[in-house]
Motif scaffolding. Structure first.
Motif, mmCIF file in Angstrom:
data_model
loop_
_atom_site.group_PDB
_atom_site.id
_atom_site.type_symbol
_atom_site.label_atom_id
_atom_site.label_comp_id
_atom_site.label_asym_id
_atom_site.label_seq_id
_atom_site.Cartn_x
_atom_site.Cartn_y
_atom_site.Cartn_z
ATOM 1 N N PRO A 194 -42.343 35.525 26.202
ATOM 2 C CA PRO A 194 -41.180 35.377 27.090
ATOM 3 C C PRO A 194 -41.420 34.226 28.052
ATOM 4 O O PRO A 194 -42.563 33.791 28.264
ATOM 5 N N SER A 195 -40.362 33.710 28.655
ATOM 6 C CA SER A 195 -40.515 32.585 29.577
ATOM 7 C C SER A 195 -39.380 32.592 30.591
ATOM 8 O O SER A 195 -38.350 33.235 30.388
ATOM 9 N N TYR A 196 -39.593 31.863 31.693
ATOM 10 C CA TYR A 196 -38.540 31.679 32.678
ATOM 11 C C TYR A 196 -37.506 30.684 32.133
ATOM 12 O O TYR A 196 -37.839 29.800 31.341
ATOM 13 N N ALA A 197 -36.258 30.856 32.562
ATOM 14 C CA ALA A 197 -35.222 29.892 32.194
ATOM 15 C C ALA A 197 -35.448 28.617 32.998
ATOM 16 O O ALA A 197 -35.225 28.581 34.206
ATOM 17 N N SER A 198 -35.936 27.595 32.336
ATOM 18 C CA SER A 198 -36.288 26.358 33.031
ATOM 19 C C SER A 198 -36.014 25.175 32.115
ATOM 20 O O SER A 198 -36.337 25.204 30.926
ATOM 21 N N LEU A 199 -35.415 24.110 32.667
ATOM 22 C CA LEU A 199 -35.100 22.921 31.876
ATOM 23 C C LEU A 199 -36.327 22.039 31.647
ATOM 24 O O LEU A 199 -36.444 21.380 30.609
ATOM 25 N N ASP A 200 -37.243 22.028 32.621
ATOM 26 C CA ASP A 200 -38.399 21.140 32.508
ATOM 27 C C ASP A 200 -39.700 21.884 32.244
ATOM 28 O O ASP A 200 -40.784 21.294 32.295
ATOM 29 N N GLY A 201 -39.620 23.174 31.961
ATOM 30 C CA GLY A 201 -40.818 23.939 31.655
ATOM 31 C C GLY A 201 -41.672 24.282 32.853
ATOM 32 O O GLY A 201 -42.847 24.634 32.700
ATOM 33 N N SER A 202 -41.106 24.196 34.053
ATOM 34 C CA SER A 202 -41.871 24.518 35.259
ATOM 35 C C SER A 202 -41.556 25.933 35.718
ATOM 36 O O SER A 202 -40.541 26.522 35.348
ATOM 37 N N LEU A 203 -42.435 26.455 36.547
ATOM 38 C CA LEU A 203 -42.253 27.806 37.079
ATOM 39 C C LEU A 203 -41.285 27.778 38.255
ATOM 40 O O LEU A 203 -41.230 26.792 38.996
ATOM 41 N N PRO A 204 -40.520 28.851 38.461
ATOM 42 C CA PRO A 204 -39.651 28.921 39.641
ATOM 43 C C PRO A 204 -40.468 28.785 40.924
ATOM 44 O O PRO A 204 -41.631 29.189 40.969
ATOM 45 N N ARG A 205 -39.868 28.264 41.955
ATOM 46 C CA ARG A 205 -40.589 27.964 43.197
ATOM 47 C C ARG A 205 -41.236 29.198 43.807
ATOM 48 O O ARG A 205 -42.352 29.130 44.318
ATOM 49 N N LEU A 206 -40.549 30.335 43.783
ATOM 50 C CA LEU A 206 -41.076 31.545 44.421
ATOM 51 C C LEU A 206 -41.501 32.610 43.402
ATOM 52 O O LEU A 206 -41.511 33.793 43.722
ATOM 53 N N TRP A 207 -41.905 32.181 42.208
ATOM 54 C CA TRP A 207 -42.293 33.160 41.194
ATOM 55 C C TRP A 207 -43.472 34.012 41.658
ATOM 56 O O TRP A 207 -43.550 35.203 41.371
ATOM 57 N N TRP A 208 -44.389 33.389 42.401
ATOM 58 C CA TRP A 208 -45.588 34.110 42.846
ATOM 59 C C TRP A 208 -45.247 35.207 43.858
ATOM 60 O O TRP A 208 -45.915 36.247 43.897
ATOM 61 N N ALA A 209 -44.201 34.979 44.667
ATOM 62 C CA ALA A 209 -43.817 35.981 45.665
ATOM 63 C C ALA A 209 -42.937 37.064 45.059
ATOM 64 O O ALA A 209 -43.149 38.258 45.285
ATOM 65 N N GLU A 210 -41.939 36.635 44.272
ATOM 66 C CA GLU A 210 -40.978 37.589 43.748
ATOM 67 C C GLU A 210 -41.511 38.386 42.566
ATOM 68 O O GLU A 210 -41.231 39.591 42.444
#
Length: 257
Positions: free
Chosen positions: A121-137
């Protein structure tokens, strides 16, 4: 026989204390009233969380649900702490790692069985980067805070209160069958809390079939651990490992995709 002939280990060995599931003063106030307040807290938290989530976003809705679940926990522990429930043993870490990872593997198998591709599974991302607050949320809130709060409520309060109510009822009905009452209380409390656990997640966010299977098995495993060990922390650690392993798979799928 003189005192000197007695094995010193027998003189110094302290009597083993009974676990909370055998009854006693530490669960005397964990009754139908507490069970009722717990159910009310769950319902109020879901309604308030859904309302605040629609108005201000999911973070506020999640916070409201957590606050509602913690209220019965605080109320219950002010009445008394069930004997041994908060004890910690080294083996609890083993329970957490092994069962948490096994349940995550089963969830992956279930996803494939229900038609999934088996890809990470993966985050919905156009450039393959992690969401900014993934570590907190996801890492902190979803991986650690949520399991602790949910287990303290569902398995720490709801299960113990329901177990105690059913055990007392069974003993009044059949005072000469104490063991049967404990077994019945264990089955009922694990089954009911598992159903409520899965339904709560379903109402908060629609579950895929594999997620429903995984959460059902998680509820059964954690509930059984609390009943069999008498401790809450094995269940908490299983839940944390299960959630964190899911976050780890999503992070890996995003970075490697």
């Amino acid at each position: 026989m003189t005192d000197s002939a007695v094995d010193p280990s027998h003189r110094s060995r302290a009597p083993r204390r009974r676990a909370w599931w055998s009854g006693g003063s530490t669960v005397r106030a964990w009754n139908g009233e507490l069970l009722g307040w717990s159910v009310i807290g769950l319902g109020a938290g879901m309604l308030l969380g859904a309302w605040l989530g629609m108005l201000f976003g999911g973070v506020w809705g999640q916070a409201a649900l957590w606050a509602a679940l913690l209220t019965p926990v605080i109320l219950a522990f002010r009445r008394g702490i069930p004997r041994g429930l908060l004890a910690v043993r080294p083996v609890d870490l083993l329970y957490g790692v092994v069962l948490g990872l096994v349940l995550r593997i089963v969830q992956g198998w279930s996803a494939v069985a229900f038609g999934g591709s088996g890809a990470l599974p993966s985050y919905a991302s156009l450039d393959g980067s992690l969401p900014r607050l993934w570590w907190a949320e996801d890492l902190l809130a979803g991986g650690i805070v949520a399991p602790v709060i949910e287990e303290l409520f569902f398995r720490g309060v709801l299960l113990v209160a329901l177990f105690s109510v059913v055990r007392r009822s069974a003993r009044r009905a059949s005072p000469d069958r104490r063991g049967a009452g404990i077994r019945r209380a264990g089955v009922v409390s694990v089954a009911v809390t598992t159903v409520l656990f899965v339904l709560t997640h379903q109402l908060v966010s629609a579950l895929t079939p594999d997620a429903a299977v995984a959460l059902t098995l998680l509820g059964i495993a954690t509930g059984a651990l609390v009943v069999l060990t008498g401790r809450i922390w094995p269940a908490v650690l299983v839940h944390i490992v299960f959630n964190l392993s899911g976050v780890g798979l999503i992070v890996a799928g995003t970075l490697l995709g």
